[in-house]
Scaffold this motif. Structure first.
Motif, short mmCIF file in Angstrom:
data_model
loop_
_atom_site.label_atom_id
_atom_site.label_comp_id
_atom_site.label_asym_id
_atom_site.label_seq_id
_atom_site.Cartn_x
_atom_site.Cartn_y
_atom_site.Cartn_z
N GLU A 11 12.91 0.02 -15.91
CA GLU A 11 12.55 -0.27 -14.52
C GLU A 11 13.81 -0.50 -13.70
OE1 GLU A 11 9.04 -2.77 -13.15
OE2 GLU A 11 10.72 -4.06 -12.59
N LEU A 12 13.88 0.21 -12.59
CA LEU A 12 15.04 0.13 -11.72
C LEU A 12 14.75 -0.58 -10.41
CD1 LEU A 12 16.36 3.79 -12.17
CD2 LEU A 12 16.95 1.76 -13.51
N ALA A 13 13.54 -0.43 -9.92
CA ALA A 13 13.21 -0.97 -8.60
C ALA A 13 11.70 -1.10 -8.48
CB ALA A 13 13.76 -0.06 -7.51
N LYS A 14 11.28 -1.64 -7.33
CA LYS A 14 9.85 -1.70 -7.01
C LYS A 14 9.64 -1.11 -5.62
CE LYS A 14 8.07 -5.46 -9.88
NZ LYS A 14 9.23 -5.54 -10.79
N SER A 15 8.56 -0.37 -5.49
CA SER A 15 8.16 0.21 -4.21
C SER A 15 6.75 -0.23 -3.91
CB SER A 15 8.23 1.74 -4.27
OG SER A 15 7.62 2.31 -3.14
N ASP A 16 6.59 -1.01 -2.83
CA ASP A 16 5.27 -1.55 -2.51
C ASP A 16 4.65 -2.20 -3.74
OD1 ASP A 16 5.49 -0.64 0.14
OD2 ASP A 16 4.73 1.33 -0.42
N GLN A 17 5.51 -2.93 -4.45
CA GLN A 17 5.13 -3.69 -5.66
C GLN A 17 4.84 -2.82 -6.88
OE1 GLN A 17 5.50 -6.99 -5.61
NE2 GLN A 17 6.17 -6.66 -3.50
N LYS A 18 5.03 -1.51 -6.77
CA LYS A 18 4.84 -0.61 -7.92
C LYS A 18 6.19 -0.36 -8.59
CE LYS A 18 0.78 1.74 -6.05
NZ LYS A 18 0.19 3.06 -5.65
N SER A 19 6.17 -0.27 -9.91
CA SER A 19 7.40 -0.12 -10.68
C SER A 19 7.97 1.30 -10.55
CB SER A 19 7.12 -0.42 -12.15
OG SER A 19 8.28 -0.25 -12.93
N ILE A 20 9.29 1.37 -10.37
CA ILE A 20 10.00 2.65 -10.35
C ILE A 20 10.92 2.68 -11.57
CG2 ILE A 20 11.56 4.17 -9.06
CD1 ILE A 20 10.78 2.61 -6.54
N LYS A 21 10.74 3.69 -12.41
CA LYS A 21 11.48 3.75 -13.67
C LYS A 21 12.35 5.00 -13.74
CE LYS A 21 7.88 1.20 -16.16
NZ LYS A 21 6.94 1.22 -17.31
#
Length: 399
Positions: A277-287
């Protein structure tokens, strides 16, 4: 008059479009540094001011001309990245066509800055002697070692390979409208340099070292006229992979009104694993989709790219790429099934997306092609080598 402020130095200096100019008595190159394209990145401005003052004070023997140009003056004065529009994303063909239009409906506070920079660069190219070198000085929002950002032409690669810092290829494939991509389209040596984090004192030192090396590599200054080894060693010791070349293969584009938040703790060039996991977008995980190194993670409020991911290019493929381009192997591409020359632009190929699945993107990269635009049926790839002004530049060495 507008000012630029350095938190690292706790100091302000007055700025105008031409921060400084040094003109030699002997003929030589024209080297153009641009700093402060983003208003929260003043490091390059203070470094250029220091170098120009030192050259004048020591009365060094110089060849050619040096220009230090300030980018987004209004944003620098406000200490923000930009006021209404990112000045370093406004140099697409479409944007440049608008500069000559009388339609002001799409103008922003950055438009006048762009017009002034464009007019100045055009004047320099028409009045001064070549060869011309364009260098855009930047810093990052995350901690980082120094590195160069290079549009992938052999001319750029040969010049930039002289620096003891990592070289990053392929940024033009992921960013629309950087100034240096526009300059590269004109065929000149043009690249970016990132010296460190925005407000670190070392970023200014790294900029100063890089500027001096550039002046020597570009034959503006003789190697013996400065403490060359000091500046070279300063940069070479900033990382254990200072001579490596990397390629961007992934990025995360931030949509309008998206709530993007980079996970804390990432530093530039840090290794990441697949599915990390690198970041979150609108609380969704970005991997991460693949293993690599995180590149320019976004830790500021403005920015269109959340992060990039890069991987090292083996030297074998760099040499192979050079060979293919020198023998113009790409002339055979239109004979491949599903590949044709663009009807309006000879340096551009149309590749059927079904066919493209069987040719890795890296294959086209070897030949100097980078994809910028897609439609439903075709991949549109463009050759950066077409406009390169190879014959206007000397060989690059210090001997």
């Amino acid at each position: 008059m507008a000012q630029a402020y350095s938190k690292a130095l706790n100091k302000s200096i007055q700025i105008q479009r031409i921060l400084g100019k040094v003109q030699g008595e002997q003929s030589g190159p024209t080297i153009i540094f641009i700093a402060g394209m983003h208003g929260n990145e003043p490091s390059g401005i203070f470094a250029l001011s220091e170098v120009i003052n030192s050259i004048n004070h020591q009365r060094l023997s110089i060849n050619g001309n040096l220009f230090a140009i300030v980018g987004n003056i209004k944003a620098l004065d406000k200490e923000v990245r930009y006021l209404e529009e990112d000045l370093n994303r406004m140099w697409t063909n479409e944007d440049m066509n608008k500069l000559g239009s009388s339609d002001k409906s799409s103008s922003t506070k950055e438009t006048q800055e762009q017009i002034e920079i464009y007019t100045l660069l055009k004047e320099i190219l028409s009045k001064e002697n070549g060869p011309f070198y364009f260098i855009d000085l930047h810093t990052t929002s995350s901690k980082t070692i120094p590195f160069t950002l290079v549009n992938d032409t052999l001319l750029n690669r040969r010049f930039v390979s002289q620096y003891p810092v990592p070289m990053i290829l392929g940024i033009e494939e992921y960013l629309d409208g950087p100034l240096l991509s526009y300059v590269n389209e004109l065929g000149y040596v043009a690249f970016g340099y990132e010296s460190g984090q925005h407000d670190e004192l070392s970023s200014i030192d790294n900029h100063i070292a890089f500027i001096y090396l550039t002046l020597v590599f570009g034959k503006f200054l003789k190697k013996e006229s400065i403490d060359f080894d000091k500046y070279f060693n300063l940069l070479s010791h900033t990382s254990d992979f200072s001579r490596d070349t990397y390629e961007i293969f992934e990025t995360y584009k931030i949509s309008e009104n998206e709530k993007f938040k980079m996970n804390s703790g990432f530093e530039n060039f840090q290794r990441v694993s697949q599915n990390q996991e690198l970041a979150k977008s609108d609380q969704k995980s970005i991997k991460a989709s693949e293993p690599g190194r995180i590149f320019m993670p976004l830790y500021q409020s403005h920015g269109g790219e959340g992060f990039f991911v890069i991987r090292k290019i083996p030297n074998f493929f760099l040499h192979l790429s050079t060979l293919f381009r020198k023998v113009k192997f790409d002339r055979l591409l239109p004979f491949l099934p599903g590949v044709s020359i663009h009807p309006e632009r000879k340096e551009t190929l149309l590749v059927n997306r079904k066919i493209a699945r069987f040719f890795a993107k890296q294959f086209f990269h070897l030949l100097g092609y980078r994809s910028k635009h897609h439609d439903k049926t075709h991949l549109i790839i463009k050759n950066r080598e077409t406009h390169s002004r190879e014959n206007e530049y000397p060989s690059f060495n210090l001997n």
